[in-house]
Design a protein around this motif. Sequence first.
Motif, mmCIF file in Angstrom:
data_model
loop_
_atom_site.group_PDB
_atom_site.id
_atom_site.type_symbol
_atom_site.label_atom_id
_atom_site.label_comp_id
_atom_site.label_asym_id
_atom_site.label_seq_id
_atom_site.Cartn_x
_atom_site.Cartn_y
_atom_site.Cartn_z
ATOM 1 N N ALA A 197 11.693 -0.151 17.344
ATOM 2 C CA ALA A 197 11.789 -0.653 15.972
ATOM 3 C C ALA A 197 10.482 -0.432 15.215
ATOM 4 O O ALA A 197 10.492 -0.085 14.028
ATOM 5 N N THR A 198 9.360 -0.600 15.901
ATOM 6 C CA THR A 198 8.064 -0.370 15.272
ATOM 7 C C THR A 198 7.878 1.097 14.923
ATOM 8 O O THR A 198 7.402 1.433 13.833
ATOM 9 N N VAL A 199 8.258 1.985 15.826
ATOM 10 C CA VAL A 199 8.153 3.426 15.556
ATOM 11 C C VAL A 199 9.049 3.809 14.384
ATOM 12 O O VAL A 199 8.640 4.578 13.500
ATOM 13 N N VAL A 200 10.264 3.278 14.346
ATOM 14 C CA VAL A 200 11.157 3.544 13.211
ATOM 15 C C VAL A 200 10.522 3.028 11.921
ATOM 16 O O VAL A 200 10.551 3.715 10.884
ATOM 17 N N GLY A 201 9.913 1.851 11.977
ATOM 18 C CA GLY A 201 9.230 1.301 10.803
ATOM 19 C C GLY A 201 8.081 2.186 10.343
ATOM 20 O O GLY A 201 7.890 2.405 9.140
ATOM 21 N N ILE A 202 7.319 2.715 11.284
ATOM 22 C CA ILE A 202 6.209 3.613 10.945
ATOM 23 C C ILE A 202 6.741 4.869 10.257
ATOM 24 O O ILE A 202 6.183 5.330 9.256
ATOM 25 N N ILE A 203 7.827 5.406 10.781
ATOM 26 C CA ILE A 203 8.421 6.610 10.189
ATOM 27 C C ILE A 203 8.962 6.313 8.795
ATOM 28 O O ILE A 203 8.774 7.102 7.862
ATOM 29 N N VAL A 204 9.606 5.172 8.628
ATOM 30 C CA VAL A 204 10.143 4.791 7.315
ATOM 31 C C VAL A 204 9.003 4.637 6.306
ATOM 32 O O VAL A 204 9.103 5.116 5.164
ATOM 33 N N VAL A 205 7.913 4.004 6.707
ATOM 34 C CA VAL A 205 6.768 3.839 5.806
ATOM 35 C C VAL A 205 6.186 5.198 5.419
ATOM 36 O O VAL A 205 5.834 5.431 4.256
ATOM 37 N N ALA A 206 6.095 6.116 6.381
ATOM 38 C CA ALA A 206 5.590 7.459 6.078
ATOM 39 C C ALA A 206 6.499 8.169 5.077
ATOM 40 O O ALA A 206 6.013 8.809 4.129
ATOM 41 N N VAL A 207 7.802 8.055 5.258
ATOM 42 C CA VAL A 207 8.747 8.683 4.325
ATOM 43 C C VAL A 207 8.618 8.054 2.940
ATOM 44 O O VAL A 207 8.616 8.766 1.914
ATOM 45 N N ILE A 208 8.467 6.742 2.882
ATOM 46 C CA ILE A 208 8.296 6.054 1.600
ATOM 47 C C ILE A 208 7.009 6.509 0.917
ATOM 48 O O ILE A 208 6.978 6.726 -0.300
ATOM 49 N N ARG A 209 5.953 6.659 1.707
ATOM 50 C CA ARG A 209 4.689 7.148 1.131
ATOM 51 C C ARG A 209 4.837 8.566 0.588
ATOM 52 O O ARG A 209 4.307 8.888 -0.470
ATOM 53 N N PHE A 210 5.562 9.428 1.328
ATOM 54 C CA PHE A 210 5.796 10.796 0.851
ATOM 55 C C PHE A 210 6.597 10.787 -0.447
ATOM 56 O O PHE A 210 6.242 11.463 -1.412
ATOM 57 N N THR A 211 7.696 10.042 -0.477
ATOM 58 C CA THR A 211 8.541 10.034 -1.674
ATOM 59 C C THR A 211 7.838 9.347 -2.846
ATOM 60 O O THR A 211 8.096 9.707 -3.992
ATOM 61 N N GLY A 212 6.963 8.390 -2.566
ATOM 62 C CA GLY A 212 6.210 7.752 -3.641
ATOM 63 C C GLY A 212 5.132 8.654 -4.204
ATOM 64 O O GLY A 212 4.800 8.590 -5.391
ATOM 65 N N ALA A 213 4.560 9.491 -3.357
ATOM 66 C CA ALA A 213 3.484 10.381 -3.809
ATOM 67 C C ALA A 213 4.027 11.623 -4.515
ATOM 68 O O ALA A 213 3.480 12.051 -5.525
ATOM 69 N N PHE A 214 5.084 12.204 -3.968
ATOM 70 C CA PHE A 214 5.631 13.433 -4.539
ATOM 71 C C PHE A 214 6.842 13.102 -5.393
ATOM 72 O O PHE A 214 7.973 13.080 -4.917
ATOM 73 N N THR A 215 6.591 12.839 -6.662
ATOM 74 C CA THR A 215 7.664 12.468 -7.591
ATOM 75 C C THR A 215 8.064 13.690 -8.420
ATOM 76 O O THR A 215 7.397 14.726 -8.388
ATOM 77 N N SER A 216 9.124 13.547 -9.175
ATOM 78 C CA SER A 216 9.574 14.658 -10.028
ATOM 79 C C SER A 216 8.572 14.939 -11.151
ATOM 80 O O SER A 216 8.504 16.056 -11.659
ATOM 81 N N ALA A 217 7.780 13.938 -11.518
ATOM 82 C CA ALA A 217 6.785 14.128 -12.575
ATOM 83 C C ALA A 217 5.509 14.790 -12.058
ATOM 84 O O ALA A 217 4.696 15.266 -12.829
ATOM 85 N N GLY A 218 5.317 14.787 -10.750
ATOM 86 C CA GLY A 218 4.117 15.367 -10.165
ATOM 87 C C GLY A 218 3.631 14.518 -9.003
ATOM 88 O O GLY A 218 4.359 13.688 -8.472
ATOM 89 N N LEU A 219 2.386 14.713 -8.633
ATOM 90 C CA LEU A 219 1.778 13.968 -7.538
ATOM 91 C C LEU A 219 1.277 12.640 -8.093
ATOM 92 O O LEU A 219 0.398 12.601 -8.947
ATOM 93 N N SER A 220 1.847 11.544 -7.631
ATOM 94 C CA SER A 220 1.548 10.227 -8.168
ATOM 95 C C SER A 220 0.833 9.389 -7.110
ATOM 96 O O SER A 220 1.394 9.112 -6.048
ATOM 97 N N LEU A 221 -0.414 8.989 -7.406
ATOM 98 C CA LEU A 221 -1.227 8.257 -6.442
ATOM 99 C C LEU A 221 -1.974 7.112 -7.111
ATOM 100 O O LEU A 221 -2.347 7.200 -8.279
ATOM 101 N N GLU A 222 -2.217 6.069 -6.329
ATOM 102 C CA GLU A 222 -3.026 4.950 -6.811
ATOM 103 C C GLU A 222 -4.478 5.230 -6.454
ATOM 104 O O GLU A 222 -4.802 5.471 -5.298
ATOM 105 N N ASP A 240 -2.990 21.151 -7.006
ATOM 106 C CA ASP A 240 -3.270 22.344 -6.210
ATOM 107 C C ASP A 240 -2.955 22.090 -4.730
ATOM 108 O O ASP A 240 -2.720 20.961 -4.301
ATOM 109 N N ALA A 241 -2.950 23.158 -3.964
ATOM 110 C CA ALA A 241 -2.578 23.082 -2.545
ATOM 111 C C ALA A 241 -3.549 22.215 -1.750
ATOM 112 O O ALA A 241 -3.140 21.540 -0.805
ATOM 113 N N GLY A 242 -4.818 22.209 -2.131
ATOM 114 C CA GLY A 242 -5.804 21.394 -1.423
ATOM 115 C C GLY A 242 -5.497 19.910 -1.530
ATOM 116 O O GLY A 242 -5.546 19.179 -0.535
#
Length: 179
Positions: free
Chosen positions: A4-29, A60-62
């Motif tokens: 369950a913890t590993v699944v939670g870690i994977i879910v958080v990583a996916v949420i971070r990816f989808t939160g960062a890579f939005t349709s408007a661009g790269l969105s970060l705090e 950019d790619a970097g």
Amino acid sequence: MAAATVVGIIVVAVIRFTGAFTSAGLSLEVPIPESFGAQHAPSGASMQVTQAIVTVTGADAGLVTLVCSTILLAAIAGVAGVVCYLLLTVEVSRSRTFSRRSIRMLSAISAIILISTTGCYLLDSAIARAVRTAADLGEVGAITSLSYWMAFAIVGALGLIAYAFRKGAALQRETDGLV
């Protein structure tokens, strides 16, 4: 629990990816300079803005590589920490608390936390600088969140526990064969 913890870690990583890579661009705090603050809240109170969610179009790619690296480093370190903890739990449940494997697992957990925390801090700092530069927000002094300091405290505590386990193993070896 480990699964369950590993699944939670994977879910958080996916949420971070989808939160960062939005349709408007790269969105970060990111932290922003204090010169951008001093707005007034609806109640008339003065506010100081120190963090902002900045969207960078055409990153950019970097910058994309840095964002992917920090998310993946955190996820891989989390999964590795769970695996080490699971192996430590198996050793303790088999009454081999002071075994070499237990000591190695404690040391490995401590090293994983230290390396991943330092790596994520450096990557997050580079990301914040790149995003502020891309958005023309200016430079901000180093900001270290409490989570980084807590990780270093945990590393210290785990190091002390591993040291106690080493002493326990030495004591156990010395007392083997005594009645």
